[in-house]
Scaffold this motif. Structure first.
Motif, PDB file in Angstrom:
ATOM      1  N   VAL A 136       0.843  -1.201   0.000  1.00  0.00           N
ATOM      2  CA  VAL A 136       0.000   0.000   0.000  1.00  0.00           C
ATOM      3  C   VAL A 136       0.878   1.251   0.000  1.00  0.00           C
ATOM      4  O   VAL A 136       0.606   2.216  -0.731  1.00  0.00           O
ATOM      5  CB  VAL A 136      -0.956  -0.015   1.217  1.00  0.00           C
ATOM      6  N   GLN A 137       1.952   1.237   0.782  1.00  0.00           N
ATOM      7  CA  GLN A 137       2.851   2.388   0.835  1.00  0.00           C
ATOM      8  C   GLN A 137       3.557   2.607  -0.504  1.00  0.00           C
ATOM      9  O   GLN A 137       3.771   3.758  -0.910  1.00  0.00           O
ATOM     10  CB  GLN A 137       3.879   2.223   1.968  1.00  0.00           C
ATOM     11  N   LEU A 138       3.915   1.535  -1.181  1.00  0.00           N
ATOM     12  CA  LEU A 138       4.521   1.665  -2.514  1.00  0.00           C
ATOM     13  C   LEU A 138       3.539   2.335  -3.482  1.00  0.00           C
ATOM     14  O   LEU A 138       3.905   3.233  -4.239  1.00  0.00           O
ATOM     15  CB  LEU A 138       4.940   0.299  -3.059  1.00  0.00           C
ATOM     16  N   HIS A 139       2.290   1.890  -3.452  1.00  0.00           N
ATOM     17  CA  HIS A 139       1.263   2.499  -4.311  1.00  0.00           C
ATOM     18  C   HIS A 139       1.121   3.987  -4.005  1.00  0.00           C
ATOM     19  O   HIS A 139       0.989   4.798  -4.928  1.00  0.00           O
ATOM     20  CB  HIS A 139      -0.094   1.805  -4.120  1.00  0.00           C
ATOM     21  N   ALA A 140       1.143   4.330  -2.730  1.00  0.00           N
ATOM     22  CA  ALA A 140       0.940   5.722  -2.324  1.00  0.00           C
ATOM     23  C   ALA A 140       2.142   6.608  -2.657  1.00  0.00           C
ATOM     24  O   ALA A 140       1.971   7.774  -3.014  1.00  0.00           O
ATOM     25  CB  ALA A 140       0.643   5.783  -0.824  1.00  0.00           C
ATOM     26  N   THR A 164      13.716  -9.363 -14.875  1.00  0.00           N
ATOM     27  CA  THR A 164      15.132  -9.589 -15.153  1.00  0.00           C
ATOM     28  C   THR A 164      15.606 -10.969 -14.743  1.00  0.00           C
ATOM     29  O   THR A 164      16.779 -11.289 -14.915  1.00  0.00           O
ATOM     30  CB  THR A 164      15.998  -8.542 -14.428  1.00  0.00           C
ATOM     31  N   ASP A 165      14.722 -11.794 -14.209  1.00  0.00           N
ATOM     32  CA  ASP A 165      15.107 -13.139 -13.787  1.00  0.00           C
ATOM     33  C   ASP A 165      15.575 -13.941 -14.995  1.00  0.00           C
ATOM     34  O   ASP A 165      15.032 -13.816 -16.097  1.00  0.00           O
ATOM     35  CB  ASP A 165      13.909 -13.828 -13.128  1.00  0.00           C
ATOM     36  N   VAL A 166      16.578 -14.766 -14.796  1.00  0.00           N
ATOM     37  CA  VAL A 166      17.138 -15.573 -15.886  1.00  0.00           C
ATOM     38  C   VAL A 166      16.068 -16.481 -16.511  1.00  0.00           C
ATOM     39  O   VAL A 166      16.150 -16.830 -17.682  1.00  0.00           O
ATOM     40  CB  VAL A 166      18.367 -16.382 -15.397  1.00  0.00           C
ATOM     41  N   GLY A 167      15.056 -16.819 -15.757  1.00  0.00           N
ATOM     42  CA  GLY A 167      13.975 -17.652 -16.280  1.00  0.00           C
ATOM     43  C   GLY A 167      13.196 -16.978 -17.403  1.00  0.00           C
ATOM     44  O   GLY A 167      12.512 -17.646 -18.180  1.00  0.00           O
ATOM     45  N   PHE A 168      13.288 -15.655 -17.498  1.00  0.00           N
ATOM     46  CA  PHE A 168      12.581 -14.930 -18.554  1.00  0.00           C
ATOM     47  C   PHE A 168      13.457 -14.678 -19.781  1.00  0.00           C
ATOM     48  O   PHE A 168      13.012 -14.057 -20.740  1.00  0.00           O
ATOM     49  CB  PHE A 168      12.055 -13.596 -18.031  1.00  0.00           C
ATOM     50  N   ALA A 169      14.683 -15.155 -19.768  1.00  0.00           N
ATOM     51  CA  ALA A 169      15.609 -14.894 -20.873  1.00  0.00           C
ATOM     52  C   ALA A 169      15.081 -15.433 -22.199  1.00  0.00           C
ATOM     53  O   ALA A 169      15.329 -14.849 -23.248  1.00  0.00           O
ATOM     54  CB  ALA A 169      16.982 -15.495 -20.570  1.00  0.00           C
ATOM     55  N   ARG A 170      14.342 -16.513 -22.152  1.00  0.00           N
ATOM     56  CA  ARG A 170      13.816 -17.122 -23.388  1.00  0.00           C
ATOM     57  C   ARG A 170      12.356 -16.762 -23.619  1.00  0.00           C
ATOM     58  O   ARG A 170      11.667 -17.412 -24.386  1.00  0.00           O
ATOM     59  CB  ARG A 170      13.994 -18.627 -23.318  1.00  0.00           C
ATOM     60  N   GLU A 171      11.888 -15.744 -22.925  1.00  0.00           N
ATOM     61  CA  GLU A 171      10.504 -15.290 -23.061  1.00  0.00           C
ATOM     62  C   GLU A 171      10.496 -13.893 -23.672  1.00  0.00           C
ATOM     63  O   GLU A 171      10.458 -12.899 -22.959  1.00  0.00           O
ATOM     64  CB  GLU A 171       9.800 -15.274 -21.697  1.00  0.00           C
ATOM     65  N   PRO A 172      10.546 -13.785 -24.991  1.00  0.00           N
ATOM     66  CA  PRO A 172      10.687 -12.470 -25.624  1.00  0.00           C
ATOM     67  C   PRO A 172       9.512 -11.519 -25.374  1.00  0.00           C
ATOM     68  O   PRO A 172       9.686 -10.309 -25.441  1.00  0.00           O
ATOM     69  CB  PRO A 172      10.823 -12.797 -27.112  1.00  0.00           C
ATOM     70  N   LEU A 173       8.342 -12.036 -25.058  1.00  0.00           N
ATOM     71  CA  LEU A 173       7.187 -11.173 -24.822  1.00  0.00           C
ATOM     72  C   LEU A 173       7.172 -10.597 -23.403  1.00  0.00           C
ATOM     73  O   LEU A 173       6.566  -9.568 -23.150  1.00  0.00           O
ATOM     74  CB  LEU A 173       5.885 -11.934 -25.060  1.00  0.00           C
ATOM     75  N   VAL A 174       7.821 -11.265 -22.478  1.00  0.00           N
ATOM     76  CA  VAL A 174       7.760 -10.871 -21.065  1.00  0.00           C
ATOM     77  C   VAL A 174       8.785  -9.770 -20.787  1.00  0.00           C
ATOM     78  O   VAL A 174       9.979  -9.965 -20.960  1.00  0.00           O
ATOM     79  CB  VAL A 174       8.001 -12.082 -20.139  1.00  0.00           C
ATOM     80  N   VAL A 175       8.273  -8.620 -20.329  1.00  0.00           N
ATOM     81  CA  VAL A 175       9.133  -7.500 -19.975  1.00  0.00           C
ATOM     82  C   VAL A 175       8.875  -7.060 -18.532  1.00  0.00           C
ATOM     83  O   VAL A 175       9.805  -6.732 -17.816  1.00  0.00           O
ATOM     84  CB  VAL A 175       8.925  -6.305 -20.937  1.00  0.00           C
ATOM     85  N   TRP A 176       7.615  -7.071 -18.117  1.00  0.00           N
ATOM     86  CA  TRP A 176       7.231  -6.608 -16.787  1.00  0.00           C
ATOM     87  C   TRP A 176       6.481  -7.689 -16.022  1.00  0.00           C
ATOM     88  O   TRP A 176       5.815  -8.527 -16.622  1.00  0.00           O
ATOM     89  CB  TRP A 176       6.326  -5.371 -16.876  1.00  0.00           C
ATOM     90  N   GLU A 177       6.575  -7.616 -14.687  1.00  0.00           N
ATOM     91  CA  GLU A 177       5.775  -8.444 -13.786  1.00  0.00           C
ATOM     92  C   GLU A 177       4.900  -7.508 -12.970  1.00  0.00           C
ATOM     93  O   GLU A 177       5.416  -6.580 -12.345  1.00  0.00           O
ATOM     94  CB  GLU A 177       6.651  -9.204 -12.789  1.00  0.00           C
ATOM     95  N   ARG A 178       3.591  -7.717 -12.992  1.00  0.00           N
ATOM     96  CA  ARG A 178       2.704  -6.875 -12.195  1.00  0.00           C
ATOM     97  C   ARG A 178       2.869  -7.250 -10.725  1.00  0.00           C
ATOM     98  O   ARG A 178       2.794  -8.414 -10.358  1.00  0.00           O
ATOM     99  CB  ARG A 178       1.249  -7.062 -12.623  1.00  0.00           C
ATOM    100  N   LEU A 179       3.097  -6.247  -9.893  1.00  0.00           N
ATOM    101  CA  LEU A 179       3.286  -6.456  -8.455  1.00  0.00           C
ATOM    102  C   LEU A 179       1.994  -6.062  -7.753  1.00  0.00           C
ATOM    103  O   LEU A 179       1.782  -4.916  -7.407  1.00  0.00           O
ATOM    104  CB  LEU A 179       4.459  -5.615  -7.936  1.00  0.00           C
ATOM    105  N   ASN A 180       1.097  -7.032  -7.594  1.00  0.00           N
ATOM    106  CA  ASN A 180      -0.161  -6.736  -6.923  1.00  0.00           C
ATOM    107  C   ASN A 180      -0.459  -7.716  -5.793  1.00  0.00           C
ATOM    108  O   ASN A 180      -1.542  -7.709  -5.237  1.00  0.00           O
ATOM    109  CB  ASN A 180      -1.324  -6.703  -7.922  1.00  0.00           C
ATOM    110  N   GLN A 181       0.517  -8.578  -5.486  1.00  0.00           N
ATOM    111  CA  GLN A 181       0.375  -9.520  -4.377  1.00  0.00           C
ATOM    112  C   GLN A 181       1.718  -9.638  -3.682  1.00  0.00           C
ATOM    113  O   GLN A 181       2.761  -9.445  -4.294  1.00  0.00           O
ATOM    114  CB  GLN A 181      -0.082 -10.886  -4.884  1.00  0.00           C
ATOM    115  N   ILE A 182       1.686 -10.013  -2.409  1.00  0.00           N
ATOM    116  CA  ILE A 182       2.939 -10.103  -1.664  1.00  0.00           C
ATOM    117  C   ILE A 182       3.553 -11.495  -1.713  1.00  0.00           C
ATOM    118  O   ILE A 182       4.689 -11.680  -1.317  1.00  0.00           O
ATOM    119  CB  ILE A 182       2.769  -9.664  -0.195  1.00  0.00           C
TER     120      ILE A 182
END
Length: 175
Positions: free
Chosen positions: A54-58, A89-107
């Motif tokens: 919540v503080q990050l959002h604010a 930026t996780d190495v697991g996304f290196a072969r995922e050309p479409l993935v650029v962002w991860e939505r941070l909406n859960q802890i």
């Protein structure tokens, strides 16, 4: 006269001095605090609490970039359309050309993967899903070729050999 030996534990005073109960209260408080801290640590193992989210959002302005530290890793964080996003930026996304962002909406780390335009990436479009589908298709082709060969319906041996070679080359490439 020789010095007297220290009193044995069995001969300890059955009526403790006023300092001893205070010591016991202090021990009790330390145990209680330790239990509270343990509970808090177990509840915030991901190094992010709901209050923190919540503080990050604010505090983060729209389109602002910042550095975010979580789970012993630094990440780039931004806010887009009122949602928080971490640069994938996780190495697991290196072969995922479409993935650029991860939505941070859960802890809990269960995030939604997004494109460079902050649009949700369907799981079926990820490289991993595509590779799994291709592997399943190859396995089906091999099974069909083996079935044709067993039924004596043609030169399936050459096709099976070609398919086996293709699979071997694909596995080598993936390693």
């Amino acid at each position: 006269p020789p010095p007297s030996p220290p009193p044995s534990p069995a001969a300890a005073d059955p009526f403790p001095s006023p300092a001893q109960p205070a010591l016991r209260r202090s021990d009790s408080m330390a145990v209680r605090e330790a239990l509270l801290l343990t509970e808090w640590l177990n509840g915030s193992a991901s190094q992010l609490s709901y209050h923190g989210l919540v503080q990050l959002h604010a505090s983060l302005a729209e389109a602002e970039l910042a550095v975010f530290f979580r789970n012993n890793h630094f990440a780039t964080i931004t806010k887009h359309g009122g949602e928080l996003y971490l640069l994938a930026t996780d190495v697991g996304f290196a072969r995922e050309p479409l993935v650029v962002w991860e939505r941070l909406n859960q802890i809990d780390g269960d995030s939604t993967l997004c494109t460079s335009e902050f649009e949700r990436v369907e799981e079926s479009l990820t490289t991993t899903a595509t590779e799994e589908a291709a592997a399943a298709a190859i396995a089906a082709d091999i099974a069909e070729a083996e079935a044709r060969e067993a039924a004596g319906l043609g030169p399936a041996q050459d096709e099976a050999s070609d398919m086996a070679l293709a699979i071997q080359l694909q596995r080598e490439e993936e390693e």
